[in-house]
Design a protein around this motif. Structure first.
Motif, mmCIF file in Angstrom:
data_model
loop_
_atom_site.group_PDB
_atom_site.id
_atom_site.type_symbol
_atom_site.label_atom_id
_atom_site.label_comp_id
_atom_site.label_asym_id
_atom_site.label_seq_id
_atom_site.Cartn_x
_atom_site.Cartn_y
_atom_site.Cartn_z
ATOM 1 N N MET A 214 0.830 -1.216 0.000
ATOM 2 C CA MET A 214 0.000 0.000 0.000
ATOM 3 C C MET A 214 0.858 1.255 0.000
ATOM 4 S SD MET A 214 -3.183 -0.898 2.559
ATOM 5 C CE MET A 214 -3.956 0.700 2.282
ATOM 6 N N LEU A 215 1.990 1.216 0.708
ATOM 7 C CA LEU A 215 2.893 2.365 0.719
ATOM 8 C C LEU A 215 3.402 2.661 -0.692
ATOM 9 C CD1 LEU A 215 4.469 4.470 2.378
ATOM 10 C CD2 LEU A 215 6.286 2.775 2.650
ATOM 11 N N ALA A 216 3.738 1.607 -1.428
ATOM 12 C CA ALA A 216 4.168 1.806 -2.819
ATOM 13 C C ALA A 216 3.009 2.293 -3.675
ATOM 14 C CB ALA A 216 4.736 0.494 -3.366
ATOM 15 N N ALA A 217 1.791 1.817 -3.361
ATOM 16 C CA ALA A 217 0.625 2.229 -4.146
ATOM 17 C C ALA A 217 0.324 3.708 -3.971
ATOM 18 C CB ALA A 217 -0.585 1.392 -3.744
ATOM 19 N N VAL A 218 0.709 4.275 -2.828
ATOM 20 C CA VAL A 218 0.489 5.703 -2.599
ATOM 21 C C VAL A 218 1.183 6.531 -3.685
ATOM 22 C CG1 VAL A 218 0.996 7.630 -1.040
ATOM 23 C CG2 VAL A 218 0.094 5.486 -0.123
ATOM 24 N N VAL A 219 2.339 6.047 -4.158
ATOM 25 C CA VAL A 219 3.051 6.751 -5.238
ATOM 26 C C VAL A 219 2.181 6.810 -6.487
ATOM 27 C CG1 VAL A 219 5.091 6.724 -6.717
ATOM 28 C CG2 VAL A 219 5.282 6.047 -4.311
ATOM 29 N N MET A 220 1.547 5.667 -6.825
ATOM 30 C CA MET A 220 0.655 5.640 -7.981
ATOM 31 C C MET A 220 -0.543 6.571 -7.772
ATOM 32 S SD MET A 220 1.566 3.636 -10.565
ATOM 33 C CE MET A 220 0.014 3.244 -11.358
ATOM 34 N N VAL A 221 -1.058 6.574 -6.564
ATOM 35 C CA VAL A 221 -2.223 7.410 -6.270
ATOM 36 C C VAL A 221 -1.886 8.893 -6.475
ATOM 37 C CG1 VAL A 221 -3.729 8.231 -4.426
ATOM 38 C CG2 VAL A 221 -3.339 5.783 -4.713
ATOM 39 N N VAL A 222 -0.770 9.306 -5.881
ATOM 40 C CA VAL A 222 -0.408 10.726 -5.947
ATOM 41 C C VAL A 222 -0.061 11.150 -7.371
ATOM 42 C CG1 VAL A 222 1.274 12.452 -5.189
ATOM 43 C CG2 VAL A 222 0.350 10.803 -3.539
ATOM 44 N N CYS B 201 -0.434 9.405 -10.408
ATOM 45 C CA CYS B 201 -1.300 9.030 -11.533
ATOM 46 C C CYS B 201 -2.760 9.405 -11.332
ATOM 47 C CB CYS B 201 -1.190 7.522 -11.800
ATOM 48 S SG CYS B 201 0.448 7.001 -12.315
ATOM 49 N N VAL B 202 -3.277 9.185 -10.137
ATOM 50 C CA VAL B 202 -4.697 9.454 -9.909
ATOM 51 C C VAL B 202 -4.934 10.930 -9.606
ATOM 52 C CG1 VAL B 202 -6.704 8.885 -8.492
ATOM 53 C CG2 VAL B 202 -5.067 7.093 -9.093
ATOM 54 N N GLN B 203 -4.091 11.509 -8.741
ATOM 55 C CA GLN B 203 -4.308 12.901 -8.349
ATOM 56 C C GLN B 203 -3.625 13.892 -9.298
ATOM 57 O OE1 GLN B 203 -3.219 13.240 -4.213
ATOM 58 N NE2 GLN B 203 -4.900 11.944 -3.516
ATOM 59 N N MET B 204 -2.355 13.626 -9.649
ATOM 60 C CA MET B 204 -1.638 14.541 -10.542
ATOM 61 C C MET B 204 -1.848 14.195 -12.011
ATOM 62 S SD MET B 204 1.944 14.998 -8.417
ATOM 63 C CE MET B 204 2.545 16.232 -9.582
ATOM 64 N N ASP C 190 1.296 10.105 -16.625
ATOM 65 C CA ASP C 190 1.183 8.887 -17.435
ATOM 66 C C ASP C 190 1.346 7.640 -16.558
ATOM 67 O OD1 ASP C 190 2.384 6.618 -19.190
ATOM 68 O OD2 ASP C 190 1.595 8.056 -20.644
ATOM 69 N N GLN C 191 0.354 6.766 -16.591
ATOM 70 C CA GLN C 191 0.354 5.595 -15.718
ATOM 71 C C GLN C 191 1.451 4.594 -16.078
ATOM 72 O OE1 GLN C 191 -3.607 3.920 -15.656
ATOM 73 N NE2 GLN C 191 -4.558 5.872 -15.137
ATOM 74 N N ILE C 192 1.736 4.441 -17.336
ATOM 75 C CA ILE C 192 2.748 3.466 -17.750
ATOM 76 C C ILE C 192 4.140 3.939 -17.344
ATOM 77 C CG2 ILE C 192 3.823 2.326 -19.729
ATOM 78 C CD1 ILE C 192 1.121 2.384 -21.103
ATOM 79 N N VAL C 193 4.442 5.205 -17.577
ATOM 80 C CA VAL C 193 5.757 5.750 -17.212
ATOM 81 C C VAL C 193 5.973 5.665 -15.706
ATOM 82 C CG1 VAL C 193 7.181 7.827 -17.175
ATOM 83 C CG2 VAL C 193 5.866 7.257 -19.227
ATOM 84 N N VAL C 194 4.971 6.081 -14.935
ATOM 85 C CA VAL C 194 5.085 6.046 -13.474
ATOM 86 C C VAL C 194 5.188 4.604 -12.995
ATOM 87 C CG1 VAL C 194 3.905 6.554 -11.310
ATOM 88 C CG2 VAL C 194 3.903 8.235 -13.156
ATOM 89 N N GLY C 195 4.433 3.704 -13.612
ATOM 90 C CA GLY C 195 4.476 2.300 -13.221
ATOM 91 C C GLY C 195 5.839 1.672 -13.435
ATOM 92 N N VAL C 196 6.438 1.941 -14.579
ATOM 93 C CA VAL C 196 7.780 1.415 -14.852
ATOM 94 C C VAL C 196 8.786 1.988 -13.861
ATOM 95 C CG1 VAL C 196 9.670 1.370 -16.527
ATOM 96 C CG2 VAL C 196 7.328 0.967 -17.294
ATOM 97 N N ALA C 197 8.668 3.285 -13.584
ATOM 98 C CA ALA C 197 9.569 3.909 -12.610
ATOM 99 C C ALA C 197 9.388 3.292 -11.224
ATOM 100 C CB ALA C 197 9.305 5.416 -12.561
ATOM 101 N N LEU C 198 8.144 3.002 -10.853
ATOM 102 C CA LEU C 198 7.882 2.389 -9.549
ATOM 103 C C LEU C 198 8.470 0.988 -9.475
ATOM 104 C CD1 LEU C 198 6.510 2.523 -6.782
ATOM 105 C CD2 LEU C 198 4.402 1.747 -7.870
ATOM 106 N N PHE C 199 8.376 0.244 -10.549
ATOM 107 C CA PHE C 199 8.970 -1.090 -10.606
ATOM 108 C C PHE C 199 10.484 -1.025 -10.409
ATOM 109 C CE2 PHE C 199 11.149 -3.605 -14.045
ATOM 110 C CZ PHE C 199 11.404 -4.730 -13.268
#
Length: 311
Positions: free
Chosen positions: A77-85, A87-90, A93-102
Protein backbone atom coordinates in the motif's frame (compact mmCIF):
# COMPACT_ATOMS: atom_id res chain seq x y z
CA UNK A 1 6.24 -42.00 -18.29
CA UNK A 2 3.59 -43.78 -16.23
CA UNK A 3 5.57 -42.80 -13.11
CA UNK A 4 4.40 -39.25 -13.72
CA UNK A 5 0.84 -40.20 -12.77
CA UNK A 6 1.52 -41.84 -9.43
CA UNK A 7 -0.12 -40.39 -6.33
CA UNK A 8 3.07 -38.92 -4.77
CA UNK A 9 4.01 -37.19 -8.02
CA UNK A 10 0.54 -35.76 -8.62
CA UNK A 11 0.34 -34.64 -5.00
CA UNK A 12 3.68 -32.84 -5.32
CA UNK A 13 2.58 -31.29 -8.62
CA UNK A 14 -0.66 -29.85 -7.20
CA UNK A 15 0.94 -28.79 -3.91
CA UNK A 16 3.68 -26.96 -5.81
CA UNK A 17 1.09 -25.35 -8.08
CA UNK A 18 -0.92 -24.06 -5.10
CA UNK A 19 2.24 -22.71 -3.46
CA UNK A 20 3.35 -21.01 -6.67
CA UNK A 21 -0.02 -19.64 -7.75
CA UNK A 22 -0.88 -17.69 -4.59
CA UNK A 23 1.39 -14.64 -5.12
CA UNK A 24 0.33 -14.44 -8.77
CA UNK A 25 -3.35 -14.85 -7.90
CA UNK A 26 -3.33 -12.16 -5.20
CA UNK A 27 -1.43 -9.69 -7.38
CA UNK A 28 -3.66 -10.44 -10.40
CA UNK A 29 -6.76 -9.91 -8.25
CA UNK A 30 -5.44 -6.52 -7.18
CA UNK A 31 -4.61 -5.64 -10.77
CA UNK A 32 -8.12 -6.67 -11.87
CA UNK A 33 -9.69 -4.31 -9.34
CA UNK A 34 -7.34 -1.50 -10.36
CA UNK A 35 -8.00 -2.02 -14.06
CA UNK A 36 -11.75 -2.12 -13.50
CA UNK A 37 -11.39 1.39 -12.05
CA UNK A 38 -9.32 2.58 -15.03
CA UNK A 39 -5.79 2.45 -13.57
CA UNK A 40 -3.20 0.27 -15.32
CA UNK A 41 -0.78 -0.65 -12.56
CA UNK A 42 2.47 -1.45 -14.37
CA UNK A 43 4.30 -0.95 -11.08
CA UNK A 44 2.75 -4.13 -9.65
CA UNK A 45 6.13 -5.87 -9.48
CA UNK A 46 7.57 -3.04 -7.39
CA UNK A 47 4.64 -3.28 -4.98
CA UNK A 48 5.23 -7.02 -4.62
CA UNK A 49 8.90 -6.40 -3.84
CA UNK A 50 8.05 -3.82 -1.19
CA UNK A 51 5.58 -6.30 0.26
CA UNK A 52 8.13 -9.11 0.21
CA UNK A 53 10.78 -7.01 1.94
CA UNK A 54 8.43 -5.60 4.58
CA UNK A 55 6.78 -8.97 5.13
CA UNK A 56 10.05 -10.82 5.58
CA UNK A 57 11.39 -8.31 8.09
CA UNK A 58 8.19 -8.36 10.14
CA UNK A 59 8.09 -12.16 10.19
CA UNK A 60 11.83 -12.37 10.94
CA UNK A 61 11.88 -9.96 13.87
CA UNK A 62 8.37 -10.51 15.25
CA UNK A 63 8.31 -14.29 14.68
CA UNK A 64 4.84 -14.30 13.16
CA UNK A 65 3.86 -15.18 9.61
CA UNK A 66 0.57 -13.31 10.08
CA UNK A 67 2.34 -10.10 11.06
CA UNK A 68 4.64 -10.67 8.11
CA UNK A 69 1.69 -10.85 5.71
CA UNK A 70 0.13 -7.78 7.33
CA UNK A 71 3.40 -5.88 6.94
CA UNK A 72 3.51 -7.05 3.33
CA UNK A 73 0.08 -5.53 2.73
CA UNK A 74 1.21 -2.24 4.31
CA UNK A 75 4.41 -2.26 2.24
CA UNK A 76 2.44 -2.75 -0.96
CA UNK A 77 0.00 0.00 0.00
CA UNK A 78 2.89 2.37 0.72
CA UNK A 79 4.17 1.81 -2.82
CA UNK A 80 0.63 2.23 -4.15
CA UNK A 81 0.49 5.70 -2.60
CA UNK A 82 3.05 6.75 -5.24
CA UNK A 83 0.65 5.64 -7.98
CA UNK A 84 -2.22 7.41 -6.27
CA UNK A 85 -0.41 10.73 -5.95
CA UNK A 86 1.28 10.77 -9.35
CA UNK A 87 -1.30 9.03 -11.53
CA UNK A 88 -4.70 9.45 -9.91
CA UNK A 89 -4.31 12.90 -8.35
CA UNK A 90 -1.64 14.54 -10.54
CA UNK A 91 -2.82 12.58 -13.63
CA UNK A 92 0.64 11.70 -14.94
CA UNK A 93 1.18 8.89 -17.43
CA UNK A 94 0.35 5.59 -15.72
CA UNK A 95 2.75 3.47 -17.75
CA UNK A 96 5.76 5.75 -17.21
CA UNK A 97 5.08 6.05 -13.47
CA UNK A 98 4.48 2.30 -13.22
CA UNK A 99 7.78 1.42 -14.85
CA UNK A 100 9.57 3.91 -12.61
CA UNK A 101 7.88 2.39 -9.55
CA UNK A 102 8.97 -1.09 -10.61
CA UNK A 103 12.59 0.00 -11.02
CA UNK A 104 12.43 1.97 -7.76
CA UNK A 105 11.11 -1.09 -5.92
CA UNK A 106 13.89 -3.28 -7.27
CA UNK A 107 16.59 -0.79 -6.37
CA UNK A 108 15.37 0.28 -2.94
CA UNK A 109 14.61 -3.21 -1.61
CA UNK A 110 17.94 -4.53 -2.88
CA UNK A 111 19.78 -1.58 -1.32
CA UNK A 112 18.00 -1.92 2.02
CA UNK A 113 18.58 -5.66 2.18
CA UNK A 114 22.27 -5.21 1.38
CA UNK A 115 22.67 -2.52 4.02
CA UNK A 116 20.81 -4.62 6.57
CA UNK A 117 22.20 -8.11 6.00
CA UNK A 118 25.12 -7.70 3.60
CA UNK A 119 25.67 -10.95 1.73
CA UNK A 120 23.71 -13.01 4.29
CA UNK A 121 20.24 -14.31 3.60
CA UNK A 122 18.71 -15.18 6.98
CA UNK A 123 15.72 -17.47 7.07
CA UNK A 124 12.59 -17.48 9.17
CA UNK A 125 11.19 -20.55 10.88
CA UNK A 126 8.66 -22.91 9.37
CA UNK A 127 5.12 -21.54 9.21
CA UNK A 128 2.18 -23.32 10.78
CA UNK A 129 -0.10 -25.04 8.28
CA UNK A 130 -3.78 -25.82 8.72
CA UNK A 131 -4.80 -29.43 8.18
CA UNK A 132 -8.52 -29.77 7.54
CA UNK A 133 -9.85 -33.04 9.01
CA UNK A 134 -11.31 -35.58 6.56
CA UNK A 135 -10.64 -33.40 3.51
CA UNK A 136 -6.88 -33.67 4.00
CA UNK A 137 -7.21 -37.46 3.71
CA UNK A 138 -8.53 -37.32 0.13
CA UNK A 139 -5.98 -38.91 -2.24
CA UNK A 140 -3.81 -36.46 -4.24
CA UNK A 141 -5.78 -33.26 -3.55
CA UNK A 142 -6.13 -33.74 0.21
CA UNK A 143 -2.51 -33.28 1.21
CA UNK A 144 -1.83 -30.69 -1.50
CA UNK A 145 -4.88 -28.43 -1.10
CA UNK A 146 -6.34 -29.05 2.35
CA UNK A 147 -3.05 -29.01 4.26
CA UNK A 148 -1.70 -25.50 3.76
CA UNK A 149 -1.23 -22.13 5.41
CA UNK A 150 -4.65 -20.51 6.07
CA UNK A 151 -3.76 -17.59 3.79
CA UNK A 152 -4.40 -19.97 0.87
CA UNK A 153 -8.07 -20.26 1.85
CA UNK A 154 -8.26 -16.57 2.69
CA UNK A 155 -6.87 -15.78 -0.76
CA UNK A 156 -9.58 -17.85 -2.46
CA UNK A 157 -12.18 -16.16 -0.26
CA UNK A 158 -10.82 -12.75 -1.29
CA UNK A 159 -11.33 -13.63 -4.96
CA UNK A 160 -14.91 -14.75 -4.29
CA UNK A 161 -15.53 -11.65 -2.20
CA UNK A 162 -14.11 -9.39 -4.92
CA UNK A 163 -16.43 -10.97 -7.49
CA UNK A 164 -19.43 -10.33 -5.26
CA UNK A 165 -18.29 -6.77 -4.56
CA UNK A 166 -17.79 -5.92 -8.24
CA UNK A 167 -21.04 -7.49 -9.40
CA UNK A 168 -23.49 -6.87 -6.56
CA UNK A 169 -22.58 -3.71 -4.65
CA UNK A 170 -22.73 0.02 -5.29
CA UNK A 171 -18.97 0.21 -4.68
CA UNK A 172 -18.37 -2.36 -7.41
CA UNK A 173 -20.64 -0.42 -9.77
CA UNK A 174 -18.69 2.76 -9.02
CA UNK A 175 -15.36 1.00 -9.64
CA UNK A 176 -16.52 -0.34 -12.98
CA UNK A 177 -17.97 3.02 -13.96
CA UNK A 178 -14.66 4.72 -13.13
CA UNK A 179 -13.01 2.47 -15.71
CA UNK A 180 -15.72 2.61 -18.35
CA UNK A 181 -17.43 6.02 -18.14
CA UNK A 182 -15.82 8.18 -15.46
CA UNK A 183 -17.70 11.24 -16.70
CA UNK A 184 -21.03 9.51 -16.02
CA UNK A 185 -19.83 8.51 -12.56
CA UNK A 186 -18.83 12.11 -11.90
CA UNK A 187 -22.21 13.34 -13.12
CA UNK A 188 -23.87 10.92 -10.68
CA UNK A 189 -22.11 12.68 -7.82
CA UNK A 190 -19.45 10.04 -7.10
CA UNK A 191 -15.86 11.23 -6.78
CA UNK A 192 -13.84 9.52 -9.54
CA UNK A 193 -10.51 10.34 -7.90
CA UNK A 194 -11.57 8.82 -4.59
CA UNK A 195 -12.92 5.71 -6.32
CA UNK A 196 -9.72 5.15 -8.25
CA UNK A 197 -7.67 5.82 -5.13
CA UNK A 198 -9.46 3.05 -3.25
CA UNK A 199 -8.89 0.65 -6.17
CA UNK A 200 -5.16 1.39 -6.38
CA UNK A 201 -4.67 1.07 -2.61
CA UNK A 202 -6.53 -2.26 -2.64
CA UNK A 203 -4.29 -3.36 -5.51
CA UNK A 204 -1.20 -2.39 -3.55
CA UNK A 205 -2.38 -4.27 -0.46
CA UNK A 206 -3.11 -7.46 -2.42
CA UNK A 207 0.16 -7.24 -4.34
CA UNK A 208 1.99 -6.66 -1.05
CA UNK A 209 0.37 -9.74 0.49
CA UNK A 210 1.42 -11.67 -2.61
CA UNK A 211 5.00 -10.50 -2.18
CA UNK A 212 4.85 -11.22 1.55
CA UNK A 213 3.55 -14.70 0.82
CA UNK A 214 6.47 -15.26 -1.54
CA UNK A 215 9.04 -14.27 1.08
CA UNK A 216 7.39 -15.60 4.26
CA UNK A 217 5.51 -18.72 3.13
CA UNK A 218 7.13 -19.88 -0.12
CA UNK A 219 10.83 -19.06 0.29
CA UNK A 220 11.22 -18.31 3.99
CA UNK A 221 13.72 -15.58 3.11
CA UNK A 222 14.07 -12.41 1.07
CA UNK A 223 16.39 -12.14 -1.90
CA UNK A 224 16.71 -9.06 -4.12
CA UNK A 225 14.44 -9.15 -7.19
CA UNK A 226 12.93 -12.42 -5.96
CA UNK A 227 9.61 -11.82 -7.77
CA UNK A 228 11.31 -12.54 -11.14
CA UNK A 229 8.56 -11.06 -13.28
CA UNK A 230 5.61 -12.30 -11.21
CA UNK A 231 4.04 -8.84 -11.22
CA UNK A 232 4.08 -8.61 -15.00
CA UNK A 233 2.65 -12.12 -15.30
CA UNK A 234 -0.14 -11.02 -12.94
CA UNK A 235 -0.90 -8.05 -15.22
CA UNK A 236 -1.25 -10.39 -18.19
CA UNK A 237 -3.50 -12.78 -16.25
CA UNK A 238 -5.70 -9.90 -15.09
CA UNK A 239 -6.17 -8.77 -18.70
CA UNK A 240 -6.90 -12.31 -19.87
CA UNK A 241 -9.49 -12.69 -17.11
CA UNK A 242 -11.52 -10.00 -18.93
CA UNK A 243 -12.88 -8.51 -15.75
CA UNK A 244 -14.10 -11.91 -14.52
CA UNK A 245 -12.09 -12.26 -11.34
CA UNK A 246 -12.97 -15.94 -10.89
CA UNK A 247 -10.89 -16.65 -13.98
CA UNK A 248 -7.90 -15.35 -12.05
CA UNK A 249 -7.93 -18.55 -9.96
CA UNK A 250 -7.83 -20.87 -12.96
CA UNK A 251 -5.22 -18.87 -14.87
CA UNK A 252 -3.01 -18.60 -11.79
CA UNK A 253 -3.29 -22.33 -11.15
CA UNK A 254 -2.25 -23.03 -14.75
CA UNK A 255 0.82 -20.85 -14.25
CA UNK A 256 1.50 -22.57 -10.91
CA UNK A 257 1.40 -25.97 -12.61
CA UNK A 258 4.00 -24.83 -15.12
CA UNK A 259 6.24 -23.70 -12.25
CA UNK A 260 5.92 -26.92 -10.25
CA UNK A 261 6.28 -29.36 -13.14
CA UNK A 262 10.04 -29.66 -12.59
CA UNK A 263 9.52 -31.10 -9.10
CA UNK A 264 7.01 -33.62 -10.43
CA UNK A 265 9.37 -34.68 -13.21
CA UNK A 266 12.22 -35.19 -10.74
CA UNK A 267 10.02 -37.36 -8.50
CA UNK A 268 8.99 -39.37 -11.55
CA UNK A 269 12.63 -39.88 -12.48
CA UNK A 270 12.29 -38.02 -15.77
CA UNK A 271 15.29 -35.95 -16.71
CA UNK A 272 14.72 -32.71 -18.55
CA UNK A 273 16.96 -29.76 -19.34
CA UNK A 274 16.95 -27.02 -16.70
CA UNK A 275 16.66 -24.48 -19.52
CA UNK A 276 13.36 -26.05 -20.58
CA UNK A 277 12.09 -26.00 -16.98
CA UNK A 278 13.06 -22.34 -16.59
CA UNK A 279 11.38 -21.20 -19.76
CA UNK A 280 8.23 -23.33 -19.38
CA UNK A 281 6.17 -20.87 -17.25
CA UNK A 282 6.82 -18.00 -19.62
CA UNK A 283 6.19 -20.17 -22.67
CA UNK A 284 2.86 -21.10 -21.08
CA UNK A 285 1.92 -17.43 -20.76
CA UNK A 286 2.86 -16.80 -24.39
CA UNK A 287 0.72 -19.73 -25.57
CA UNK A 288 -2.23 -18.52 -23.50
CA UNK A 289 -1.78 -15.02 -24.93
CA UNK A 290 -1.78 -16.37 -28.48
CA UNK A 291 -4.94 -18.37 -27.85
CA UNK A 292 -6.96 -15.84 -25.88
CA UNK A 293 -5.44 -12.35 -26.37
CA UNK A 294 -8.10 -11.38 -28.92
CA UNK A 295 -10.78 -12.09 -26.35
CA UNK A 296 -9.13 -10.01 -23.65
CA UNK A 297 -11.20 -7.15 -22.30
CA UNK A 298 -9.97 -3.73 -21.26
CA UNK A 299 -12.13 -0.95 -19.80
CA UNK A 300 -12.57 1.90 -22.24
CA UNK A 301 -11.01 4.49 -19.90
CA UNK A 302 -8.09 2.29 -18.82
CA UNK A 303 -4.84 4.27 -18.35
CA UNK A 304 -6.62 7.51 -19.27
CA UNK A 305 -6.49 10.33 -16.70
CA UNK A 306 -9.81 11.88 -15.82
CA UNK A 307 -10.23 15.64 -15.60
CA UNK A 308 -13.40 16.73 -13.85
CA UNK A 309 -15.91 18.31 -16.16
CA UNK A 310 -14.43 16.55 -19.17
CA UNK A 311 -16.92 14.82 -21.46
Amino acid sequence: MSDLFTEPVLTALIAGAVLSMMPIMLAALGESISEQAGVLNVGLEGMMLFGAYAGFNAAYYLHSSWLGLLAGALGGMLAAVVMVVLCVQMRLDQIVVGVALFLFGEGVTSLLHGAQFGTDYPRIGDVVELKIPALSEIPVVGESIFHAHPIVYIGIALVLGARWMLKSTSLGLSLRAAGETPAALDAAGVDVTRTRTLAVLACGALAGIGGGYMAVISAGTFTPMMTQGAGFIAIVLAMLARGKVLWVIGLSFLFGISLSISTALQLAGIRISTDVVTILPYATVIVVLILFARRSYLPSALALPYFRGER
